[in-house]
Every structure is written in C-alpha cells, then in structure tokens.
Design a protein around this motif. Structure first.
Motif, short mmCIF file in Angstrom:
data_model
loop_
_atom_site.label_atom_id
_atom_site.label_comp_id
_atom_site.label_asym_id
_atom_site.label_seq_id
_atom_site.Cartn_x
_atom_site.Cartn_y
_atom_site.Cartn_z
N PRO A 122 17.64 -31.65 -8.75
CA PRO A 122 16.26 -31.97 -9.15
C PRO A 122 15.70 -31.00 -10.19
CG PRO A 122 16.51 -32.08 -6.76
CD PRO A 122 17.75 -31.44 -7.30
N VAL A 123 16.09 -29.72 -10.09
CA VAL A 123 15.62 -28.74 -11.08
C VAL A 123 16.16 -29.07 -12.45
CG1 VAL A 123 15.77 -26.31 -11.78
CG2 VAL A 123 15.29 -26.89 -9.39
N LEU A 139 30.72 -24.19 -23.57
CA LEU A 139 31.05 -23.79 -22.20
C LEU A 139 30.40 -24.73 -21.18
CD1 LEU A 139 30.71 -19.90 -22.49
CD2 LEU A 139 32.82 -21.25 -22.32
N LEU A 140 29.15 -25.12 -21.44
CA LEU A 140 28.46 -26.05 -20.53
C LEU A 140 29.15 -27.41 -20.51
CD1 LEU A 140 24.65 -25.33 -21.11
CD2 LEU A 140 25.90 -25.12 -18.96
N SER A 141 29.53 -27.90 -21.69
CA SER A 141 30.20 -29.20 -21.74
C SER A 141 31.54 -29.16 -21.03
CB SER A 141 30.38 -29.64 -23.20
OG SER A 141 31.30 -28.81 -23.88
N PHE A 177 22.71 -32.67 -16.61
CA PHE A 177 21.30 -32.63 -17.02
C PHE A 177 20.92 -31.28 -17.61
CE2 PHE A 177 21.11 -36.36 -14.25
CZ PHE A 177 20.40 -37.22 -15.08
N PHE A 178 21.53 -30.20 -17.14
CA PHE A 178 21.28 -28.90 -17.78
C PHE A 178 21.85 -28.91 -19.20
CE2 PHE A 178 20.65 -26.62 -13.57
CZ PHE A 178 19.35 -26.26 -13.86
N THR A 179 23.07 -29.42 -19.35
CA THR A 179 23.71 -29.47 -20.67
C THR A 179 22.93 -30.36 -21.62
OG1 THR A 179 25.88 -29.15 -19.63
CG2 THR A 179 25.86 -29.97 -21.90
N LEU A 180 22.54 -31.54 -21.15
CA LEU A 180 21.81 -32.47 -22.00
C LEU A 180 20.46 -31.89 -22.41
CD1 LEU A 180 21.86 -35.25 -23.32
CD2 LEU A 180 20.82 -36.19 -21.24
N GLY A 181 19.77 -31.26 -21.45
CA GLY A 181 18.48 -30.65 -21.79
C GLY A 181 18.64 -29.54 -22.81
N PHE A 182 19.62 -28.69 -22.62
CA PHE A 182 19.87 -27.59 -23.56
C PHE A 182 20.30 -28.15 -24.91
CE2 PHE A 182 22.61 -23.62 -24.49
CZ PHE A 182 21.57 -23.04 -25.19
#
Length: 533
Positions: A111-112, A180-182, A156-161
């Motif tokens: 959710p975050v 690295l996130l991908s 969602f963290f990767t897409l937001g960043f």
C-alpha cells in the motif's frame, strides 16, 4: 443545499489533515491476520519455507546427505526474491517468524508503494488509495505466491521512481538506481517485469509526437531519454530472453478464459477474495458497486463534456486499463501447461490500474464520502473474515509442526495427502522448515523455475519397504539402489475412526510404527520399524 455542501467541504478539508495518520492506522490493522497467530497458512508457503531451509543447509553443509537428493538449478531464474528474503531472516530467526517478517514487508510496503505512485503522479484524490487494501489479501496471496506479491511492491516503487525521473531527467546515477530496481522486479516475478515493460512502453508512447515533430532539439531529447531507458531495462530484457530460451513452453494445451468467466471474475472482484468466497462475497459486492458507480459517473460526465480535452495522465492509464481488459481474453490463462494463473495476475493489474485511472479524474465530494465509507467498511469486513479463517487454520498447522520434533535430521519422509482442503495441499512441507530432511512431495524441486531441483542422477529408489517389488516413490536413474522411507506422514480429513489410516494403507502395519497422532486426528506420523532393513 448549498449550506450542506459547504459543511461537507469543511469536514472533508479538516479530515484531510488526519488522513495520513488514518492510512497508517489502517495499514497496521491490515497486518492483524499475520500478527495475531503463530503461523499464517498458505498453500505454497510451507514449500517456500522448506526449500529455503534446504538451500541454507546445502550452502552451509554441501557434503550432507541432502546432496544425494537435491541440486541447485543451473539456470538463473526470476523466482528468487522470496527465497533470498526468507533465507536472510532464517539465518537468525525461526522459520515461521522469518515468514511473518517477509509477509509484513509485503503487507506494509505494497500500500505504501501504491500511495507513492499516486503522490508522484501528483494526484489529489488520495481517498482512492484505500481501494488497494482489499487486494493485499488476494486468493493468490493465500496460495502463497510470495514472489509475485513482492514483485508488486518493487513494481510500484520502480514505476513511481521512473515517472519522477522522467519529470526531472535521467542522470546516470539515477539510471543505475533504476536499473537495480528493475532487476529486483525481474528477480521477483517475470510476469510483473513484463507488466513493467508494458507500462513504461505505454507511458513513453505519449512522447511520440515530440519525436515526430520538426523541432530537432525535442527529437534529440526524446531519443536520448528513450535510449537511457532502454539501457536501464536491457539487463532484465536479456535475462528474460535467456529464460525463455532455456525454459520453452511445454507441450500442453494453452487454455483461454471465456468472456463469461472474465465477467464473473470482474463482478466478484476475484483478486479481493482470499479463503472464504461466500463470506467475502458480501463485501466484494460493495467494492464492485463502487467501481461501477465511480466509473459510471465519470463515463457519463465524459459524454457530457466531449469537447473538453482529456488529460495526458488520464489517457495513459485509461489505455492501460483497456489493454489489460482485452488481454484477459487474448492472453491464455495457462501457457503450454507450464505457466498458470495468467488471467488472475492480469486481473490484479486491471483493478490496480483502474484505481489509478479513476484517481486521475476529479470526483465530486458526495461521491468521495460515500466511496470512502463503503470501501473501509469492506476493508474491515474482509479482515474479520481473514482473522477467523487464519485462527482456525493456524491451529491445524501447529499440530502438523508438532510432529516434526519426532523426525531425525536428514531423514526421508513420504507424505500422503487425503484431504479436500486446498489450503493444506503442501502442509507436509511444514515438517522440514526447521530441520533439514527429504520430503518426497516437493513441488518446487519438480519444476525448473525454482532454486532447487531433484538430483535424478544420484537419487536412490525410495520405497515404503526394502522390497524391490514395491512401487518407488521418486523417479530415479539408479534403479538398483534401494532405500526404505524413514517416515510416513499422513494428513487426512476429520475422522472419528482411529484405525481408518491403517485400514486405508495396509503397508503401514507391516513396515511402520505410529509415533504421533494429532488431537484432531488429521495428522499422523509413522516411523520405520527397526526390524525392517
């Protein structure tokens, strides 16, 4: 009427100050099904814990008896993050506690991460973030698809960043972070990585007009941005190609989902259901009603204002929602008999992207208040169902785990499953989560996309007696090498007949001795008789 509207506006604005606190309070409440009990039973969860224990033992004791049965997969596979996290925590925590930590990482960060994406998109309709909570406990979560759900967090963290970087520019240092996130998305789940590629591709399509313009500066800037994005994703793309080359689809028939099945999945909001479809349906009906109400309002509003241009954000997310809806029909649910639950995974993204799409539109205050109240009623109602179900199922698992204390390390265990409870399909794997042993029912070792595989070249013929005429338990390339199973574990339906197990499996009387019977009569453990060689 005007006075009522002004009063509601003042209340809404005042409540907005405390909205973040309410979000994190609900985030904590959402973890109760995992926090309240000693274990959180899922279908594949015990297999993940058990195989992580085997991995740790093989790394620490490479010459142990496990090496005769198991080997590390020589191919680099995407399904790694769950095992890596479990292994890291199991180095200093008991297996069930380590599993709790991993589940909490997902339940809190998902959710975050979704909220983070909405903030990056500068969306003011933060009330829609509460629609994500029912999807945290999807039926696939209760199936134990940990890698897929951890992939959602990284997605969602990767897409937001990624979107924030597109707004500010792709510096090389940022590119390394995104790469690295991908890769974390890739090593979580290949399907989630494919969705990342699709989403980024659609977002970049909005820049095609700049690429085709006569302005050379714009064209060069767009080209450089696309090139850097391609370089960021290139390692994951290369590994994806290698994966499909080394793991071609099986010869099984690919199955597609019919329109009627798709409609039922959407109508019943399938990804928001977990363990008790009948009880949960009461609440998912309200969620479906809200999606229809909000979408219907905006559709009518769009027809009334055809001349008003659509924002780029709304257009992008609307296209993604439509594409995922079509993919539910065009993409097979099972591919070649190897890859399954594709439609269910697509549906998760369909609903999550629909939430983002609706958040890009301006919703009237009256509809916001109605939706906020109903969605949180549904959230709490579903959590109540999960708490009661987990309390019951956790008690069953505890009685299974109690049998593990009677099994010596590096023993062989033959599990027999004779129950209709889908949630306990791999319950026998709980026996080996703290002590290394060979449990012959290990679905991960039978597949080619998990870290461990059966070492067929060295496997002995495992049988329930020392007679070579008995049916062997595992396929092996050593037909002359025999070994009797040390323990037989049976998980069955509730029964009032204590001799039912012996009557159903006559080989037990001759070759094994009962050493454990659970209070509910469902779990039985038999040890090899010393007199049998």
């Amino acid at each position: 009427m005007t006075q009522i509207r002004h009063s509601l506006t003042r209340i809404y604005q005042a409540a907005g100050k405390y909205e973040p606190a309410f979000f994190y309070l609900l985030l904590l409440i959402n973890t109760l099904p995992v926090l309240l009990f000693k274990n959180f039973p899922t279908v594949d969860g015990p297999a993940h814990l058990y195989n992580t224990r085997l991995i740790l033992d093989l790394l620490q004791n490479p010459d142990s008896g496990l090496s005769d049965f198991l080997m590390f997969n020589p191919h680099l596979n995407p399904n790694l993050i769950g095992h890596v996290l479990l292994g890291a925590f199991m180095l200093f925590l008991p297996a069930l506690v380590a599993e709790k930590v991993v589940l909490l990482v997902y339940l809190i960060l998902f959710p975050v991460a979704f909220r983070y994406l909405l903030s990056v998109l500068r969306i003011k309709e933060t009330w829609l973030v509460y629609f994500v909570f029912p999807f945290t406990y999807s039926f696939m979560f209760f199936y134990g698809f940990y890698n897929f759900h951890l992939g959602l967090v990284f997605f969602f963290f990767t897409l937001g960043f990624w979107i924030r970087t597109m707004q500010k520019g792709f510096s090389w240092r940022v590119c390394i972070g995104l790469a690295l996130l991908s890769m974390m998305v890739f090593f979580s789940h290949l399907f989630v990585f494919a969705m990342l590629l699709l989403t980024i591709g659609i977002i970049n399509m909005s820049a095609v007009s700049d690429l085709l313009s006569n302005n050379s500066v714009h064209r060069k800037a767009v080209f450089n941005t696309w090139l850097r994005q391609l370089l960021i994703l290139l390692p994951g793309i290369i590994l994806t190609i290698i994966y499909f080359v080394t793991h071609p689809p099986g010869n099984g028939v690919s199955e597609y989902t019919s329109w009627s099945e798709i409609w039922l999945m959407i109508k019943h909001v399938q990804p928001a259901k977990g363990v008790d479809y009948i009880k949960e349906d009461i609440f998912t009906k309200w969620i479906f009603f809200l999606f229809v109400l909000i979408t219907g309002y905006h559709l009518i509003n769009r027809i009334r204002k055809l001349k008003k241009p659509v924002t780029r954000q709304s257009f992008i997310w609307g296209i993604l929602v439509v594409l995922l809806f079509l993919a539910l029909k065009l993409v097979p649910n099972t591919v070649g008999g190897n890859f399954g639950f594709v439609s269910s995974r697509l549906l998760v993204f369909f609903f999550l992207f629909l939430i983002v799409f609706l958040a890009t539109l301006r919703t009237p205050l009256w509809l916001k208040i109605i939706a906020f109240v109903i969605i949180n009623y549904a959230n709490i109602g579903l959590l109540n169902v999960y708490v009661h179900a987990t309390e019951k199922n956790s008690a069953i698992v505890e009685q299974v785990i109690a049998a593990s204390a009677l099994i010596e390390p590096y023993s062989t265990v033959y599990p027999i499953y004779s129950s209709n409870d889908w949630l306990f399909t791999h319950v026998s794997n709980y026996l080996g989560i703290d002590t290394p042993m060979i449990i012959t029912k290990n679905y991960e070792a039978s597949l080619d996309y998990f870290p461990l595989k059966w070492n067929y070249a060295q496997l002995p013929n495992l049988r329930v007696s020392d007679s070579p005429n008995d049916t062997r338990i595992l396929y092996t390339e050593n037909p002359d090498q025999h070994q009797q199973i040390d323990y037989v574990f049976i998980f069955s339906e509730d029964s009032n007949n204590p001799n039912e197990t012996l009557d159903s499996y006559p080989f037990l009387n001759q070759n094994y001795t009962l050493v454990y019977k659970s209070e509910n009569q469902r779990a039985s453990l038999f040890r090899k008789k010393e007199s049998v060689n």
